[in-house]
Design an enzyme around this catalytic site. Structure first.
Site, PDB file in Angstrom:
ATOM      1  NE  ARG A  83      -6.120  47.967 -12.346  1.00 29.09           N
ATOM      2  CZ  ARG A  83      -6.971  48.455 -11.625  1.00 29.09           C
ATOM      3  NH1 ARG A  83      -8.200  48.897 -11.643  1.00 29.09           N
ATOM      4  NH2 ARG A  83      -6.530  48.386 -10.222  1.00 29.09           N
ATOM      5  CG  HIS A 105      -8.110  54.751 -11.700  1.00 33.73           C
ATOM      6  ND1 HIS A 105      -6.819  53.665 -11.986  1.00 33.73           N
ATOM      7  CD2 HIS A 105      -8.070  54.491 -10.895  1.00 33.73           C
ATOM      8  CE1 HIS A 105      -6.612  52.882 -11.977  1.00 33.73           C
ATOM      9  NE2 HIS A 105      -8.307  52.823 -10.748  1.00 33.73           N
ATOM     10  CD  GLU A 127      -4.479  54.084 -15.216  1.00 36.50           C
ATOM     11  OE1 GLU A 127      -6.222  54.905 -15.644  1.00 36.50           O
ATOM     12  OE2 GLU A 127      -5.156  54.250 -13.640  1.00 36.50           O
ATOM     13  CG  ASP A 149     -12.904  55.761 -13.036  1.00 36.47           C
ATOM     14  OD1 ASP A 149     -11.968  57.328 -12.762  1.00 36.47           O
ATOM     15  OD2 ASP A 149     -12.143  55.324 -12.332  1.00 36.47           O
TER      16      ASP A 149
HETATM   17  P1  NAD Z   1     -13.701  40.727  -9.284  1.00 36.70           P
HETATM   18  O1  NAD Z   1     -12.613  39.021  -8.927  1.00 36.70           O
HETATM   19  O2  NAD Z   1     -14.819  40.619  -7.844  1.00 36.70           O
HETATM   20  O3  NAD Z   1     -14.720  40.660 -10.384  1.00 36.70           O
HETATM   21  C1  NAD Z   1     -13.842  40.121 -11.936  1.00 36.70           C
HETATM   22  C2  NAD Z   1     -14.550  39.126 -12.988  1.00 36.70           C
HETATM   23  O4  NAD Z   1     -14.512  39.262 -13.759  1.00 36.70           O
HETATM   24  C3  NAD Z   1     -15.466  38.284 -11.840  1.00 36.70           C
HETATM   25  O5  NAD Z   1     -16.481  37.401 -12.009  1.00 36.70           O
HETATM   26  C4  NAD Z   1     -13.953  37.648 -12.791  1.00 36.70           C
HETATM   27  O6  NAD Z   1     -14.638  35.871 -13.193  1.00 36.70           O
HETATM   28  C5  NAD Z   1     -14.661  38.493 -14.338  1.00 36.70           C
HETATM   29  N1  NAD Z   1     -13.425  38.114 -15.622  1.00 36.70           N
HETATM   30  C6  NAD Z   1     -11.508  37.647 -15.446  1.00 36.70           C
HETATM   31  N2  NAD Z   1     -11.712  37.326 -16.608  1.00 36.70           N
HETATM   32  C7  NAD Z   1     -12.493  37.627 -17.352  1.00 36.70           C
HETATM   33  C8  NAD Z   1     -12.847  37.667 -18.814  1.00 36.70           C
HETATM   34  N3  NAD Z   1     -11.749  36.987 -19.437  1.00 36.70           N
HETATM   35  N4  NAD Z   1     -13.780  37.694 -19.690  1.00 36.70           N
HETATM   36  C9  NAD Z   1     -15.166  37.435 -18.366  1.00 36.70           C
HETATM   37  N5  NAD Z   1     -14.840  37.787 -17.501  1.00 36.70           N
HETATM   38  C10 NAD Z   1     -13.589  38.231 -16.899  1.00 36.70           C
HETATM   39  O7  NAD Z   1     -13.610  42.235  -9.086  1.00 36.70           O
HETATM   40  P2  NAD Z   1     -14.022  43.699  -8.905  1.00 36.70           P
HETATM   41  O8  NAD Z   1     -13.330  44.039  -7.134  1.00 36.70           O
HETATM   42  O9  NAD Z   1     -15.577  43.977  -9.166  1.00 36.70           O
HETATM   43  O10 NAD Z   1     -13.435  44.618  -9.608  1.00 36.70           O
HETATM   44  C11 NAD Z   1     -13.278  44.427 -11.270  1.00 36.70           C
HETATM   45  C12 NAD Z   1     -12.473  45.212 -11.723  1.00 36.70           C
HETATM   46  O11 NAD Z   1     -12.600  46.630 -11.554  1.00 36.70           O
HETATM   47  C13 NAD Z   1     -10.493  45.402 -10.381  1.00 36.70           C
HETATM   48  O12 NAD Z   1     -10.098  44.164 -11.700  1.00 36.70           O
HETATM   49  C14 NAD Z   1      -9.870  46.198 -11.227  1.00 36.70           C
HETATM   50  O13 NAD Z   1      -9.381  46.213 -12.053  1.00 36.70           O
HETATM   51  C15 NAD Z   1     -10.894  47.639 -11.718  1.00 36.70           C
HETATM   52  N6  NAD Z   1     -11.377  47.842 -10.297  1.00 36.70           N
HETATM   53  C16 NAD Z   1     -11.432  49.682 -10.985  1.00 36.70           C
HETATM   54  C17 NAD Z   1     -11.010  50.576  -9.382  1.00 36.70           C
HETATM   55  C18 NAD Z   1     -11.461  51.935 -10.266  1.00 36.70           C
HETATM   56  O14 NAD Z   1     -11.145  53.196  -8.502  1.00 36.70           O
HETATM   57  N7  NAD Z   1     -11.561  52.265 -11.285  1.00 36.70           N
HETATM   58  C19 NAD Z   1     -11.504  49.844  -8.392  1.00 36.70           C
HETATM   59  C20 NAD Z   1     -11.237  48.888  -7.859  1.00 36.70           C
HETATM   60  C21 NAD Z   1     -11.311  47.912  -9.179  1.00 36.70           C
END
Ligand code: NAD
Length: 350
Positions: free
Chosen positions: A235, A296, A264, A259
């Site tokens: 994000r 994105h 955005e 991305d």
């Molecule tokens: P997930 O919940 O499986 O993994 C997120 C990880 O981040 C977890 O292991 C969590 O413990 C860790 N985390 C949380 N707070 C933290 C902190 N303060 N410091 C370090 N680590 C921390 O989520 P995911 O499915 O892997 O997705 C990750 C992120 O990707 C989503 O939150 C979303 O913002 C982003 N995303 C982007 C797109 C895109 O199109 N660009 C699409 C889907 C998701």
């Protein structure tokens, strides 16, 4: 179920319409974002369906509740744009798509790394222009490089595995929770400063929370290796854009792949090619030859869109029929809810 489906684009409608043949919901597609100004358009709709850049803040929620909305179905995983506390007070149910294709985002992350490193985006334009010179296109071997993964959840884990198995990289992980399976595959968990100091590439895969906003800031950038590659497919708000621009100008940051961008919601997903972009930070980023920005689109595969449509429409069905709501945000881990407390984008447009 009758649903007002905000922020829909033709490429996504196609999947929603196809999957809806099995559900028969009454879907009303709207191009514009949901916010406090457009909420009136949902008046009379029992359910409202939204995406990443819709602003589901207090004012919007109050207007939706007044208009008779009972369910808000997110077509995404993150819920940093929803005021869950107010939704609960108003008796609104929020459901989401907890997972649709972590592969799509992980693979796009690898695409950004490879394109930036080997300057594919520059080579493409050059060759099309009849310029076959290689000056300025020197890259580096990924093999043996250290990659810092911040957030080793579903997407971060896949990126780690792809880089280990596909390229022979060493992975340094930073997360609130350490994943033992990943450790067994060679991921070494370290503190954030060590990750910054030792990584040749840093890739962000944590959610936007109160704790991760501006995680990449001037102080952390100072610890990074000169010429580091920074990739963000999580994000935009995880990065302090001004600090990153300073890092690019000082050449501390050698490559930037984004991305997502913190403002955005005003631009991404839309065609601004014939308009004046009044965002000086975004415009400045676009001037650097070593910055690659996609709009994105990391999630944008047919598999992901199909899964999003399937889960969203089954969420609507479950609510309508009174089935248990497995994707309700009430069921989300309380820590995750606390972490993701309202982080509404600041520059919304219709
Ligand atoms: P997930 O919940 O499986 O993994 C997120 C990880 O981040 C977890 O292991 C969590 O413990 C860790 N985390 C949380 N707070 C933290 C902190 N303060 N410091 C370090 N680590 C921390 O989520 P995911 O499915 O892997 O997705 C990750 C992120 O990707 C989503 O939150 C979303 O913002 C982003 N995303 C982007 C797109 C895109 O199109 N660009 C699409 C889907 C998701």
């Amino acid at each position: 179920m009758r649903a007002a489906v905000f922020s829909t684009k033709p490429y996504e409608r196609k999947f929603l319409e196809e999957v809806n043949l099995n559900y028969g919901h009454d879907l009303h597609f709207l191009d514009m974002h949901l916010n406090h100004r457009t909420a009136v358009l949902a008046s009379g709709f029992k359910s409202v369906c939204v995406f990443v850049n819709d602003q589901v803040d207090k004012e919007t929620l109050c207007k939706l509740a007044t208009g008779g909305t009972q369910l808000i179905a997110l077509r995404c995983t993150g819920f940093n744009n929803v005021d869950l506390k107010v939704a609960k007070e108003l008796g609104l149910t929020i459901v989401r798509v907890p997972e649709y294709s972590p592969y799509a985002v992980a693979e796009h992350t690898i695409a950004l790394i490879l394109s930036l490193n080997r300057k594919i985006y520059r080579a493409y334009n050059r060759v099309r222009d009849g310029n076959f010179s290689l000056d300025g296109l020197v890259g580096f071997d990924l093999y043996g490089k250290s990659v810092g993964i911040i957030g080793t959840g579903k997407i971060g884990s896949l990126v780690s595995q792809m880089l280990i198995k596909g390229f022979g990289c060493k992975i340094l992980g930073y997360d609130l929770h350490q994943n033992q399976d990943l450790e067994a595959q060679g991921v070494k968990y370290v503190d954030l400063v060590s990750l910054a100091a030792e990584s040749d590439i840093i890739s962000l895969h944590c959610p936007l929370t109160q704790n991760t906003r501006y995680l990449i800031n001037e102080e952390l950038i100072n610890y990074m290796k000169p010429g580091v590659m920074l990739i963000n497919t999580s994000r935009g708000g995880v990065i302090d854009t001004k600090a990153v621009i300073s890092g690019l100008k000082s050449k501390k940051i050698g490559y930037l792949g984004l991305d997502v961008y913190e403002q955005e919601e005003s631009f991404f997903f839309e065609d601004w090619s014939n308009k004046i972009i009044e965002d000086d930070l975004l415009e400045r980023l676009l001037t650097f030859p070593n910055v690659l920005i996609t709009s994105h689109q990391a999630f944008l595969t047919d598999n992901a869109l199909s899964n999003i449509a399937e889960t969203t429409l089954s969420n609507l069905r479950d609510f309508e029929k009174g089935y248990p709501l497995s994707n309700s945000l009430v069921d989300v881990d309380q820590v995750e809810v606390d972490n993701q407390k309202i982080l509404i984008p600041t520059l919304g447009r219709d």
